[in-house]
Write a protein that holds these residues in place. Sequence first.
Motif, PDB file in Angstrom:
ATOM      1  N   TRP A  98     -26.173   7.753   4.036  1.00 40.94           N
ATOM      2  CA  TRP A  98     -25.035   7.339   5.161  1.00 40.94           C
ATOM      3  C   TRP A  98     -23.615   6.877   4.377  1.00 40.94           C
ATOM      4  O   TRP A  98     -22.546   7.383   4.750  1.00 40.94           O
ATOM      5  N   ILE A  99     -23.742   5.985   3.536  1.00 43.38           N
ATOM      6  CA  ILE A  99     -22.707   5.432   2.951  1.00 43.38           C
ATOM      7  C   ILE A  99     -21.748   6.778   2.045  1.00 43.38           C
ATOM      8  O   ILE A  99     -20.637   6.808   2.004  1.00 43.38           O
ATOM      9  N   PHE A 100     -22.636   7.526   1.598  1.00 45.31           N
ATOM     10  CA  PHE A 100     -22.042   8.699   0.881  1.00 45.31           C
ATOM     11  C   PHE A 100     -21.423   9.789   1.728  1.00 45.31           C
ATOM     12  O   PHE A 100     -20.266  10.192   1.560  1.00 45.31           O
ATOM     13  N   SER A 101     -21.783   9.908   2.947  1.00 46.65           N
ATOM     14  CA  SER A 101     -21.293  10.596   4.135  1.00 46.65           C
ATOM     15  C   SER A 101     -20.123  10.075   4.452  1.00 46.65           C
ATOM     16  O   SER A 101     -18.936  10.902   4.715  1.00 46.65           O
ATOM     17  N   CYS A 102     -19.998   8.541   4.740  1.00 43.86           N
ATOM     18  CA  CYS A 102     -18.875   8.023   5.228  1.00 43.86           C
ATOM     19  C   CYS A 102     -17.753   8.046   4.186  1.00 43.86           C
ATOM     20  O   CYS A 102     -16.576   8.380   4.230  1.00 43.86           O
ATOM     21  N   GLU A 136     -12.135   1.398   4.976  1.00 43.67           N
ATOM     22  CA  GLU A 136     -13.000   1.561   6.072  1.00 43.67           C
ATOM     23  C   GLU A 136     -14.375   0.612   5.616  1.00 43.67           C
ATOM     24  O   GLU A 136     -14.753   0.668   4.694  1.00 43.67           O
ATOM     25  N   ASP A 137     -14.740  -0.038   6.826  1.00 42.85           N
ATOM     26  CA  ASP A 137     -16.021  -0.833   6.794  1.00 42.85           C
ATOM     27  C   ASP A 137     -17.111  -0.108   7.156  1.00 42.85           C
ATOM     28  O   ASP A 137     -17.223  -0.096   8.587  1.00 42.85           O
ATOM     29  N   GLY A 192     -14.717  12.578  16.489  1.00 39.55           N
ATOM     30  CA  GLY A 192     -15.233  13.260  15.242  1.00 39.55           C
ATOM     31  C   GLY A 192     -15.551  12.362  14.076  1.00 39.55           C
ATOM     32  O   GLY A 192     -15.800  13.151  12.949  1.00 39.55           O
ATOM     33  N   LEU A 193     -14.690  11.414  13.887  1.00 38.92           N
ATOM     34  CA  LEU A 193     -14.990  10.351  12.765  1.00 38.92           C
ATOM     35  C   LEU A 193     -16.022   9.427  13.090  1.00 38.92           C
ATOM     36  O   LEU A 193     -16.351   9.003  13.907  1.00 38.92           O
ATOM     37  N   THR A 194     -16.832   9.267  12.044  1.00 36.73           N
ATOM     38  CA  THR A 194     -18.192   8.413  12.154  1.00 36.73           C
ATOM     39  C   THR A 194     -17.719   7.038  11.941  1.00 36.73           C
ATOM     40  O   THR A 194     -18.234   5.918  12.454  1.00 36.73           O
ATOM     41  N   GLY A 195     -16.195   6.458  11.461  1.00 37.05           N
ATOM     42  CA  GLY A 195     -16.089   5.412  11.428  1.00 37.05           C
ATOM     43  C   GLY A 195     -14.477   5.109  11.746  1.00 37.05           C
ATOM     44  O   GLY A 195     -13.864   6.121  12.353  1.00 37.05           O
ATOM     45  N   THR A 196     -13.820   4.118  11.631  1.00 39.43           N
ATOM     46  CA  THR A 196     -12.322   3.852  11.916  1.00 39.43           C
ATOM     47  C   THR A 196     -11.630   3.553  10.861  1.00 39.43           C
ATOM     48  O   THR A 196     -11.663   2.243  10.201  1.00 39.43           O
ATOM     49  N   ILE A 220     -20.081  -2.011   3.983  1.00 37.97           N
ATOM     50  CA  ILE A 220     -19.647  -1.920   2.729  1.00 37.97           C
ATOM     51  C   ILE A 220     -17.990  -1.581   2.964  1.00 37.97           C
ATOM     52  O   ILE A 220     -18.063  -0.609   3.637  1.00 37.97           O
ATOM     53  N   THR A 221     -17.312  -2.190   2.107  1.00 39.49           N
ATOM     54  CA  THR A 221     -15.731  -1.656   2.472  1.00 39.49           C
ATOM     55  C   THR A 221     -15.542  -0.349   1.298  1.00 39.49           C
ATOM     56  O   THR A 221     -15.680  -0.668   0.016  1.00 39.49           O
TER      57      THR A 221
END
Length: 132
Positions: free
Chosen positions: A35-39, A102-103, A78-82, A120-121
């Motif tokens: 997940w973190i790798f994808s973000c 991004e956090d 379409g973005l998983t985060g902000t 994780i930032t």
Amino acid sequence: KKRNKENESGQAMVEFALLLPLFVLIIAIIIDFGWIFSCRNQLVNISGETARYVALHPEDDPQTTAQTYLDTRIANGGLTGTPILVTASIDSNKIASVTLTEDAKYLTGIPGIVTRKNYITLKATGAMPVIG
């Protein structure tokens, strides 16, 4: 010597109960790492896209142009985060650069036990030459 089967009736269940937490931990770490790798990958891509947009509009203020582009992308979904804009600039070599943070929150929360926070930032910088 003959083994007595009656004495071994719960052995497999005990071994499974001892190893189950380890298996769950390994699976949770794999899920969170993916997940973190994808973000991170998405943040790198959006920083490059934003830098490209800034490079295509060199006559405008880079910070305002980058923020406008980011706001549009966030609104369209379409973005998983902000992603949050840190800096946007065009240097003397005509290179537009954009830095985003991004956090990213963990999915399982297991790494949060070690890091004492549930996110994780991530940070990414994109650069693109200004043409013209």
